[in-house]
Design a protein around this motif. Structure first.
Motif: not given
Length: 310
Positions: A306, A218-224
């Motif tokens: 992240s 999954e591409d989580n919102e916090g993954d930078n």
């Protein structure tokens, strides 16, 4: 999808570009009406699936111990013992548990090296502890003959393969189009019967395989950030995003077709390279060669995570 390969004979190294070529060849044989559409989607930046390179897995009874590429990081290793650094340079793959701890920030590379005696290295694999299983692989380099039709002379080239013991390979497939799950499984069955590599007529490159259904990452919102698990040929847009938080090594390849034509050199970021995360897909495929152009697969397989940026 997670695909395990169990070599039954000497087996070639399979980076993502080589693996894609084999899968594409099999799909073209099995689904001739599909292959043109599939390749067009890749060329237009709409890949129906992504694949990683293959990495080692140890088969210990019912347990499968997977290894991932050593991360390319910005660690300050100036105070690390030279003997430790010398040994660590021999490591190419890191056990999954350690790999996950490194990308999550639960373990730093410097901490790992400061406590290096607590870990165990065998061949080019680094793991948490010594395993109670006899495993190994040995490299074989074999001479082959090829006729260069441009100059009508016989040339010698060398192919490389490994012999495996209680050890195999695995690769990951990220499905944007779920129907390709069955297509890739069929391609693997085709390749199982035919074999991987150039030396299938002499009994090399044969294998068994197993597929596990796993959730796509999954591409989580916090993954930078992301680490590429494949050879990654960047687009111009990808290159513009490289900054001080990008850590990578560059590789290159120059292929040769059956006519003897030497194709142009293709450069890529190696597996384990780390970049900022800003979109869904990265990379592209490129064509090389004039007589019989080859498609070089260069999409990143992004494992997102992240990281606190200071």
């Amino acid at each position: 999808m997670l695909v395990y390969i169990k070599p039954l004979s000497t087996f070639p190294k399979l980076h993502s570009d080589t693996l894609f070529g084999a899968l594409t060849s099999a799909i073209s044989e099995l689904y001739p009406d599909l292959i043109e559409k599939m390749l067009k989607e890749f060329e237009e930046g709409r890949p129906p699936f992504l694949i990683s390179s293959t990495f080692p897995v140890i088969f210990n009874d019912d347990e499968k111990i997977k290894f991932y590429p050593k991360l390319i990081m910005d660690s300050d290793l100036s105070n690390i013992d030279s003997k430790t650094l010398k040994d660590y340079k021999k490591v190419e793959y890191i056990e999954e548990e350690l790999f996950n701890a490194l990308i999550k920030g639960d373990l730093t590379e410097k901490d790992l090296l400061n406590n290096y005696d607590n870990y165990y290295r065998s061949l080019n694999l680094l793991m948490s502890e010594k395993l109670n299983v006899d495993f190994g692989f040995g490299e074989n380099i074999l001479p082959n003959n090829m006729v260069n039709r441009l100059i009508n002379e016989t040339e010698i080239f060398y192919t490389q393969g490994d012999s495996y013991k209680n050890l195999g390979l695995f690769y990951l497939v990220y499905l944007f189009d779920e129907c390709y799950g069955k297509i890739i499984e069929s391609a693997m069955k085709f390749l199982k019967d035919r074999g991987f590599g150039r030396d299938i007529s002499t009994g090399k490159g044969h294998f068994d395989f197993e597929i596990e259904s796993v959730l796509n990452y999954e591409d989580n919102e916090g993954d930078n950030m992301f680490v590429s698990l494949s050879r990654f040929i960047p687009t111009e847009n990808d290159l513009k995003r490289i900054n001080e938080y990008s850590f990578y090594e560059i590789g290159s390849k120059r292929g040769r077709d059956k006519s003897g034509e030497i194709r142009k050199q293709v450069r890529f970021f190696k597996e384990g390279s780390v970049f900022p995360n800003f979109q869904l897909t990265y990379g592209n495929i490129v064509k090389s060669g004039d007589i019989n152009p080859a498609i070089e697969y260069g999409y990143a397989y992004p494992l997102r995570f992240s990281k606190e940026i200071k």
